[in-house]
Design an enzyme around this catalytic site. Structure first.
Site, PDB file in Angstrom:
ATOM      1  N   SER A   2     -40.999  -5.590 -10.170  1.00 39.40           N
ATOM      2  CA  SER A   2     -40.637  -4.186 -10.309  1.00 39.40           C
ATOM      3  C   SER A   2     -41.441  -3.340  -9.319  1.00 39.40           C
ATOM      4  CB  SER A   2     -40.849  -3.750 -11.769  1.00 39.40           C
ATOM      5  OG  SER A   2     -40.318  -2.480 -12.003  1.00 39.40           O
ATOM      6  N   ASP A  48     -33.072  -0.114 -18.402  1.00 39.58           N
ATOM      7  CA  ASP A  48     -32.750  -1.400 -17.799  1.00 39.58           C
ATOM      8  C   ASP A  48     -31.599  -1.249 -16.805  1.00 39.58           C
ATOM      9  OD1 ASP A  48     -33.337  -4.352 -17.927  1.00 39.58           O
ATOM     10  OD2 ASP A  48     -31.220  -4.432 -18.483  1.00 39.58           O
ATOM     11  N   HIS A 107     -33.793  -6.118 -16.025  1.00 42.65           N
ATOM     12  CA  HIS A 107     -35.093  -5.824 -15.419  1.00 42.65           C
ATOM     13  C   HIS A 107     -36.216  -6.474 -16.227  1.00 42.65           C
ATOM     14  CE1 HIS A 107     -37.196  -3.443 -12.408  1.00 42.65           C
ATOM     15  NE2 HIS A 107     -38.059  -3.057 -13.325  1.00 42.65           N
TER      16      HIS A 107
END
Length: 329
Positions: A177, A274, A308
């Site tokens: 991320s 997400d 994610h």
């Protein structure tokens, strides 16, 4: 595997006893190994807390002028490090943003099992809740110069204290991320530092969709990291900083590196966080991959199902690829 949860304690009064305990090999034979006390201050980092009781996972916390609090780092050593006398390649592994993401993130996820028996050192530092692996344009809470801390302090500190290859072919950088963005950014801006770069659900384009990722970096850093300050400046960006940090604008800086990308194709439709995150990650990585392809720069890309989150199978594959690319122990 129980996560390594470092506890506050004073620096050991007798480092020799700890070094002996760490160096005991099979049959209780004392092997030659550097003592715990051999790990010391360097490159502007002063150790204020440490835990070297585990033979593999060593923890440190530093006082540094670059960060207004004492950031921590986990250093995961390979099996047999204390007896081997070898030098090892190093993976710098960066966590994502938000609450609950810090230098212990990858230990919680299973990094010890992923690297069991593998000849590599893994360094996992703090990067702030929304530090974006950057020196911010503004801050109202004191220094938060994460880029300076990682590149100009942590890297030389690691090389000064552990048996590493302090060279291009001795280092890789990877992250999840926000940390995946940090990996892509550092690999381009500091070309000679890292021979392999990986982004696991990490954004690769700051300007697409009217600069959505840049706006998110500014908003998140203002809310939880900088007390209203911003990474890139608001309401007007520091355009030079955005361009310098933007992977899709630094394509030639990925030449002659191993590049490994992961982005999910089916985020949770009822989870807006997400969906927004991984949809933007996927679009940005596809833009990035297209530019790499047109430039003739080899890269490995993966588009698994899901949204994610950290994919353990992709992390294992990445680590094996990193070890294959870097200089051997």
């Amino acid at each position: 595997m129980t996560p390594h949860r470092p506890t506050r304690r004073s620096i050991l009064k007798s480092a020799g006893g700890v070094s002996a305990a760490l160096a005991l090999g099979a049959g209780g034979v004392l092997a030659a190994a550097p003592s715990a006390a051999a790990v010391g201050n360097a490159a502007g980092l002063t150790i204020v807390d440490r835990n070297e009781a585990d033979p593999r996972m060593w923890y440190y916390r530093f006082r540094t002028a670059e960060i207004g609090w004492d950031p921590g780092v986990n250093v995961l050593l390979p099996d047999g490090y204390h007896q081997s006398g070898r030098r090892y390649p190093v993976l710098y592994l960066f966590h994502g943003g938000g609450d609950g993401q810090d230098f212990i993130t990858f230990d919680r996820e299973g990094i010890r099992a992923w690297t069991a028996g593998k000849p590599i050192i893994v360094v996992m530092p703090d990067g702030g809740k929304a530090g974006w692996y950057s020196n911010p344009v503004s801050t109202n809470v004191g220094p938060r110069n994460w880029e300076n801390f990682h590149i100009h302090q942590l890297l030389p500190w690691v090389d000064a204290n552990f048996r590493t290859y302090a060279e291009y072919d001795g280092r890789a950088v990877s992250g999840f991320s926000m940390g995946g963005f940090g990996a892509l950014k550092y690999a381009a801006k500091y070309y000679g530092h890292f021979a392999s770069v990986s982004a696991h659900s990490g954004p690769a384009s700051l300007r697409r969709d009217f600069g959505l990722v840049t706006h998110w970096a500014n908003a998140s850093s203002a809310a939880v990291e900088l007390g209203g300050g911003t990474v890139y400046g608001a309401p007007l960006w520091d355009e030079a900083r955005v361009s310098a940090d933007n992977p899709v604008q630094r394509i030639e800086s990925y030449r002659n590196k191993r590049v490994f990308l992961v982005a999910g194709t089916s985020p949770d439709p009822v989870n807006w966080f997400d969906t927004v995150n991984e949809t933007q990650v996927l679009a940005g990585q596809r833009e990035f991959r297209g530019l790499l392809g047109r430039a003739g720069i080899p890269h490995e890309w993966n588009e698994p199902a899901g949204g994610h989150f950290i994919r353990h199978d992709m992390m294992r594959r990445d680590i094996d690829g990193i070890i294959a690319r870097l200089r051997k122990a």
